[in-house]
Design a protein around this motif. Structure first.
Motif, PDB file in Angstrom:
ATOM      1  N   PHE A  15       3.792  -6.883   4.116  1.00 10.14           N
ATOM      2  CA  PHE A  15       3.008  -6.548   3.200  1.00 10.14           C
ATOM      3  C   PHE A  15       3.807  -4.770   2.944  1.00 10.14           C
ATOM      4  CE2 PHE A  15      -0.442  -8.342   5.769  1.00 10.14           C
ATOM      5  CZ  PHE A  15      -0.928  -8.960   4.364  1.00 10.14           C
ATOM      6  N   THR A  16       4.103  -4.035   1.693  1.00 11.77           N
ATOM      7  CA  THR A  16       4.294  -2.826   1.537  1.00 11.77           C
ATOM      8  C   THR A  16       3.740  -1.964   2.062  1.00 11.77           C
ATOM      9  OG1 THR A  16       2.770  -1.833  -0.197  1.00 11.77           O
ATOM     10  CG2 THR A  16       5.256  -3.871  -0.335  1.00 11.77           C
ATOM     11  N   ILE A  17       4.314  -0.336   2.380  1.00 15.22           N
ATOM     12  CA  ILE A  17       3.617   0.656   3.377  1.00 15.22           C
ATOM     13  C   ILE A  17       2.048   0.920   2.726  1.00 15.22           C
ATOM     14  CG2 ILE A  17       3.166   2.710   3.453  1.00 15.22           C
ATOM     15  CD1 ILE A  17       6.723   2.685   4.240  1.00 15.22           C
ATOM     16  N   MET A  18       1.761   0.863   1.421  1.00 14.22           N
ATOM     17  CA  MET A  18       0.639   1.140   0.411  1.00 14.22           C
ATOM     18  C   MET A  18      -0.342   0.253   0.929  1.00 14.22           C
ATOM     19  SD  MET A  18       0.921   3.760  -0.390  1.00 14.22           S
ATOM     20  CE  MET A  18      -1.046   4.047  -1.401  1.00 14.22           C
ATOM     21  N   GLU A  19       0.006  -1.565   0.655  1.00 10.73           N
ATOM     22  CA  GLU A  19      -0.743  -2.060   1.094  1.00 10.73           C
ATOM     23  C   GLU A  19      -1.860  -2.322   1.895  1.00 10.73           C
ATOM     24  OE1 GLU A  19       1.203  -6.097  -1.449  1.00 10.73           O
ATOM     25  OE2 GLU A  19       2.027  -5.895   0.485  1.00 10.73           O
ATOM     26  N   ASN A  20      -0.702  -2.071   3.401  1.00  7.27           N
ATOM     27  CA  ASN A  20      -1.086  -1.655   4.595  1.00  7.27           C
ATOM     28  C   ASN A  20      -1.950  -0.197   4.715  1.00  7.27           C
ATOM     29  OD1 ASN A  20       0.537  -3.822   6.511  1.00  7.27           O
ATOM     30  ND2 ASN A  20       2.075  -2.434   6.625  1.00  7.27           N
ATOM     31  N   VAL A  21      -1.931   0.741   4.464  1.00  6.13           N
ATOM     32  CA  VAL A  21      -2.648   1.436   4.089  1.00  6.13           C
ATOM     33  C   VAL A  21      -4.007   1.291   3.148  1.00  6.13           C
ATOM     34  CG1 VAL A  21      -3.221   3.975   2.722  1.00  6.13           C
ATOM     35  CG2 VAL A  21      -0.794   3.735   3.870  1.00  6.13           C
ATOM     36  N   LEU A  22      -3.667   0.394   2.437  1.00 10.68           N
ATOM     37  CA  LEU A  22      -4.843  -0.131   1.675  1.00 10.68           C
ATOM     38  C   LEU A  22      -6.035  -0.905   2.457  1.00 10.68           C
ATOM     39  CD1 LEU A  22      -6.819   0.223  -1.493  1.00 10.68           C
ATOM     40  CD2 LEU A  22      -5.662  -2.415  -1.377  1.00 10.68           C
ATOM     41  N   HIS A  23      -5.164  -2.124   3.143  1.00 15.58           N
ATOM     42  CA  HIS A  23      -5.765  -2.766   4.051  1.00 15.58           C
ATOM     43  C   HIS A  23      -6.349  -1.378   5.501  1.00 15.58           C
ATOM     44  CE1 HIS A  23      -6.640  -6.090   7.025  1.00 15.58           C
ATOM     45  NE2 HIS A  23      -6.108  -5.758   7.895  1.00 15.58           N
ATOM     46  N   TYR A  24      -6.166  -0.710   6.085  1.00 16.52           N
ATOM     47  CA  TYR A  24      -7.253  -0.328   7.294  1.00 16.52           C
ATOM     48  C   TYR A  24      -7.565   1.280   6.659  1.00 16.52           C
ATOM     49  CZ  TYR A  24      -3.564  -1.910  10.329  1.00 16.52           C
ATOM     50  OH  TYR A  24      -2.716  -2.452  11.035  1.00 16.52           O
ATOM     51  N   GLU A  25      -7.323   1.773   5.367  1.00 16.57           N
ATOM     52  CA  GLU A  25      -8.392   2.387   4.430  1.00 16.57           C
ATOM     53  C   GLU A  25      -9.689   1.551   4.233  1.00 16.57           C
ATOM     54  OE1 GLU A  25      -9.197   4.913   0.470  1.00 16.57           O
ATOM     55  OE2 GLU A  25      -7.477   4.371   0.678  1.00 16.57           O
ATOM     56  N   LEU A  26      -9.405   0.140   4.113  1.00 16.87           N
ATOM     57  CA  LEU A  26     -11.070  -0.511   3.957  1.00 16.87           C
ATOM     58  C   LEU A  26     -11.357  -0.749   5.166  1.00 16.87           C
ATOM     59  CD1 LEU A  26      -9.925  -2.709   0.684  1.00 16.87           C
ATOM     60  CD2 LEU A  26     -11.482  -1.188   0.675  1.00 16.87           C
ATOM     61  N   PHE A  27     -10.835  -1.063   6.444  1.00 17.32           N
ATOM     62  CA  PHE A  27     -11.491  -1.543   7.523  1.00 17.32           C
ATOM     63  C   PHE A  27     -12.157  -0.226   7.657  1.00 17.32           C
ATOM     64  CE2 PHE A  27     -10.784  -1.558  12.365  1.00 17.32           C
ATOM     65  CZ  PHE A  27     -11.772  -2.524  11.781  1.00 17.32           C
ATOM     66  N   PHE A  28     -11.212   0.509   7.387  1.00 13.20           N
ATOM     67  CA  PHE A  28     -12.072   2.387   8.425  1.00 13.20           C
ATOM     68  C   PHE A  28     -13.475   2.503   7.780  1.00 13.20           C
ATOM     69  CE2 PHE A  28      -7.958   3.225  10.489  1.00 13.20           C
ATOM     70  CZ  PHE A  28      -8.552   2.312  12.142  1.00 13.20           C
TER      71      PHE A  28
END
Length: 53
Positions: A15-28
């Motif tokens: 995963f790229t950094i933006m994909e990781n950010v999106l993943h955790y943002e959706l989780f929270f």
């Protein structure tokens, strides 16, 4: 014939950094939405002092 089939696992890109950010943002955001729904369903009972004289 068996030599023609390739059963090796495909390369999965990391995963790229933006994909990781999106993943955790959706989780929270999902946790935040659940707390909002629970706050509506389970209201906090308030105790009011009444002076009955």
């Amino acid at each position: 014939m068996a030599a023609e089939m390739d059963f090796s696992s495909p390369e999965i890109p990391e995963f790229t950094i933006m994909e990781n950010v999106l993943h955790y943002e959706l989780f929270f955001e999902a946790i935040f939405q659940l707390t909002r729904v629970l706050a509506i369903i389970l209201p906090i009972s308030k105790s009011y002092k009444t002076d009955n004289k």
